[in-house]
Design an enzyme around this catalytic site. Structure first.
Site, PDB file in Angstrom:
ATOM      1  N   GLU A  38       0.834  -1.209   0.000  1.00 48.90           N
ATOM      2  CA  GLU A  38       0.000   0.000   0.000  1.00 48.90           C
ATOM      3  C   GLU A  38       0.866   1.255   0.000  1.00 48.90           C
ATOM      4  O   GLU A  38       1.856   1.343   0.745  1.00 48.90           O
ATOM      5  CB  GLU A  38      -0.871  -0.032   1.261  1.00 48.90           C
ATOM      6  CG  GLU A  38      -2.290   0.352   1.018  1.00 48.90           C
ATOM      7  CD  GLU A  38      -3.017  -0.616   0.088  1.00 48.90           C
ATOM      8  OE1 GLU A  38      -3.103  -0.317  -1.132  1.00 48.90           O
ATOM      9  OE2 GLU A  38      -3.510  -1.638   0.557  1.00 48.90           O
ATOM     10  N   HIS A  39       0.450   2.201  -0.840  1.00 46.11           N
ATOM     11  CA  HIS A  39       1.170   3.469  -1.016  1.00 46.11           C
ATOM     12  C   HIS A  39       2.601   3.228  -1.511  1.00 46.11           C
ATOM     13  O   HIS A  39       3.512   4.000  -1.207  1.00 46.11           O
ATOM     14  CB  HIS A  39       1.147   4.304   0.273  1.00 46.11           C
ATOM     15  CG  HIS A  39      -0.237   4.838   0.567  1.00 46.11           C
ATOM     16  ND1 HIS A  39      -0.715   5.986   0.005  1.00 46.11           N
ATOM     17  CD2 HIS A  39      -1.251   4.319   1.310  1.00 46.11           C
ATOM     18  CE1 HIS A  39      -1.958   6.183   0.412  1.00 46.11           C
ATOM     19  NE2 HIS A  39      -2.314   5.186   1.199  1.00 46.11           N
TER      20      HIS A  39
ATOM     21  N   SER B   2     -14.318   1.244  -7.271  1.00 43.39           N
ATOM     22  CA  SER B   2     -15.448   1.266  -8.199  1.00 43.39           C
ATOM     23  C   SER B   2     -15.212   2.289  -9.306  1.00 43.39           C
ATOM     24  O   SER B   2     -15.581   2.063 -10.462  1.00 43.39           O
ATOM     25  CB  SER B   2     -16.761   1.550  -7.460  1.00 43.39           C
ATOM     26  OG  SER B   2     -16.697   2.801  -6.829  1.00 43.39           O
TER      27      SER B   2
ATOM     28  N   ASP C 163      -4.692   0.533  -9.117  1.00 39.33           N
ATOM     29  CA  ASP C 163      -6.091   0.138  -9.286  1.00 39.33           C
ATOM     30  C   ASP C 163      -6.449  -0.190 -10.732  1.00 39.33           C
ATOM     31  O   ASP C 163      -7.135  -1.173 -11.004  1.00 39.33           O
ATOM     32  CB  ASP C 163      -6.993   1.261  -8.750  1.00 39.33           C
ATOM     33  CG  ASP C 163      -6.639   1.622  -7.334  1.00 39.33           C
ATOM     34  OD1 ASP C 163      -6.352   0.700  -6.554  1.00 39.33           O
ATOM     35  OD2 ASP C 163      -6.629   2.820  -7.001  1.00 39.33           O
TER      36      ASP C 163
ATOM     37  N   GLY D 179     -13.654   2.023  -1.059  1.00 39.29           N
ATOM     38  CA  GLY D 179     -12.214   1.856  -1.267  1.00 39.29           C
ATOM     39  C   GLY D 179     -11.899   0.605  -2.064  1.00 39.29           C
ATOM     40  O   GLY D 179     -10.793   0.072  -1.987  1.00 39.29           O
TER      41      GLY D 179
HETATM   42  C1  GLA Z   1      -5.451   4.424  -3.933  1.00 39.35           C
HETATM   43  C2  GLA Z   1      -4.763   4.845  -5.237  1.00 39.35           C
HETATM   44  C3  GLA Z   1      -3.693   3.822  -5.631  1.00 39.35           C
HETATM   45  C4  GLA Z   1      -2.755   3.512  -4.477  1.00 39.35           C
HETATM   46  C5  GLA Z   1      -3.538   3.203  -3.203  1.00 39.35           C
HETATM   47  C6  GLA Z   1      -2.652   3.025  -2.012  1.00 39.35           C
HETATM   48  O1  GLA Z   1      -6.195   3.270  -4.130  1.00 39.35           O
HETATM   49  O2  GLA Z   1      -5.710   4.951  -6.271  1.00 39.35           O
HETATM   50  O3  GLA Z   1      -2.983   4.301  -6.763  1.00 39.35           O
HETATM   51  O4  GLA Z   1      -1.831   4.546  -4.288  1.00 39.35           O
HETATM   52  O5  GLA Z   1      -4.484   4.219  -2.918  1.00 39.35           O
HETATM   53  O6  GLA Z   1      -1.878   1.888  -2.140  1.00 39.35           O
END
Ligand code: GLA
Length: 398
Positions: A41-42, A137, A188, A134
């Site tokens: 994540e991130h 969608s 995503d 989250g």
């Molecule tokens: C959101 C963003 C992704 C990613 C995540 C964290 O979903 O759209 O690009 O940075 O946060 O991992």
């Protein structure tokens, strides 16, 4: 069609709604899934590693070309009520020119025009990806729109001469960054376009290299429980921007192209060269990239049961160092862990949205009950729970 069995009735519903609204059937229906990120994540906007899988929930777009060059989108909710966006000439679409939900499909039309796929179109959108949870969608909507517009232009994914799925993901990211105006990474869109059934997708964002890693939790006696906390905190977008800017500043100060270039053995030394405020961000990104690689290593060795500690460490790092968790996510994660989950973490950008928990199938009910009880005790709205199984990525359905 590959994966069609997991797509449920959403594409058929999109076709029916199109017929109801336009008096004739669409040229085709294309759909794309939401996602959860197992870990990583991130890390995407730091050129790092991610490990998402596609959900069996999708957004479907039924479409037909229009000869007058207008781009016209209608979404139809569960109640059957259509919401129409004002039709706009494709050539007049400009960054930030459209607001609200219609900005997402409009941005895709805009970016595809720049790639030479110009077409006015009628689109009807139907979906079952929980909104605001989250679970991506809006990316599912963008990816389904991209495939529909390419399809109307005679270009289907995976056919000779078609752009690659990774290329389309990069276009969708550009539409989101430049047209909608949100500085998200590649996680995503790539998940929605490139995931396959029964696997998690190990993506190296820098090189674009992808590996489909088999992920059959049920065969190992586990469920991946998704807990939609129903929380959506308004500072989410500014919080995301700040974290991203902090990471970019830290990379600049360290003299590397991205935080991906800091490896765990060099972390402590790198931290000494940074202002105190940026250190936790860097610590999170470096350790998270390492956790993704460790998770992939365990999965490749068939040791799925052992990834729980890594999921837990990921959440703790996001909560304490990256500081993108929130009360609802922590309540979900703590309750799941204390009821026996072998690992639990927030998934996605944070500041609300969903958590995931890796749970022995025998403990599924007690974990669900404890999570509900923990929310009720704090007078939080009841969370939504479902078991997630890796499903197919985007494609044409009809
Ligand atoms: C959101 C963003 C992704 C990613 C995540 C964290 O979903 O759209 O690009 O940075 O946060 O991992």
């Amino acid at each position: 069609m590959p994966g069609a069995a997991t797509r449920g009735g959403v594409p058929a519903r999109a076709a029916n709604e199109f017929t109801r609204l336009h008096g004739h059937g669409p040229t085709g229906v294309w759909s794309a899934p939401g996602r959860v990120n197992l870990i990583g994540e991130h890390t995407d906007y730091n050129d790092g590693f991610v490990l998402p899988f596609a959900l069996p929930y999708r957004i479907a777009v039924a479409a037909q070309a229009r000869s007058d060059g207008l781009f016209a989108v209608t979404t139809v909710g569960d109640d059957g009520r259509p919401q129409r966006a004002e039709p706009v000439p494709v050539g007049a679409l400009e960054p930030r020119g459209v607001t609200g939900w219609a900005a997402y499909p409009s941005g895709v039309s805009w970016v595809l025009r720049h790639q030479g796929f110009t077409s006015g179109a009628d689109l009807v959108v139907v979906g079952d990806v929980p909104a605001g949870a989250g679970l991506s969608s809006s990316h599912a909507l963008q990816c389904a729109t991209a495939l529909a517009l390419l399809g109307l232009a005679g270009t289907e994914m995976d056919q000779p001469g078609a752009p690659s799925r990774a290329e389309v993901a990069a276009w969708v990211q550009r539409s989101e960054n430049d047209f909608v105006g949100v500085p998200t990474g590649l996680l995503d869109q790539t998940a929605s376009l490139c995931c396959v059934e029964a696997c998690v997708l190990f993506l190296d964002v820098r090189s674009g290299e992808m590996e489909q890693v088999p992920f059959d939790a049920a065969a190992a006696g586990f469920d991946v429980l998704v807990i939609d906390t129903r929380a959506r905190h308004s500072h989410g977008e500014s919080g995301y921007r700040e974290r991203r800017a902090g990471c970019e500043r830290a990379a600049e100060l360290l003299g590397v192209p991205a935080l991906r270039d800091v490896e765990p053995p060099g972390l402590d030394e790198a931290l000494t060269r940074l202002p105190e405020k940026l250190r936790p961000l860097v610590r999170h990104v470096v350790t998270e990239n390492d956790r993704v690689r460790s998770t992939v290593g365990l999965l490749r060795d068939g040791r799925l049961a052992e990834i729980g500690e890594l999921l837990n460490a990921s959440h703790d790092s996001l909560r304490d160092d990256y500081r993108v968790s929130c009360l609802e996510l922590d309540v979900a994660v703590d309750a799941a862990r204390s009821a026996g989950a072998v690992g639990a973490r927030m998934t996605g950008g944070g500041f609300g949205g969903s958590a995931i928990a890796l749970v022995r199938q025998d403990d599924r009910r007690i974990v669900g009950d404890k999570v509900h009880a923990a929310f009720a005790e704090r007078s939080l709205p009841a969370p939504g729970l479902f078991t997630a199984v890796p499903a197919a990525g985007a494609g044409r359905d009809i």
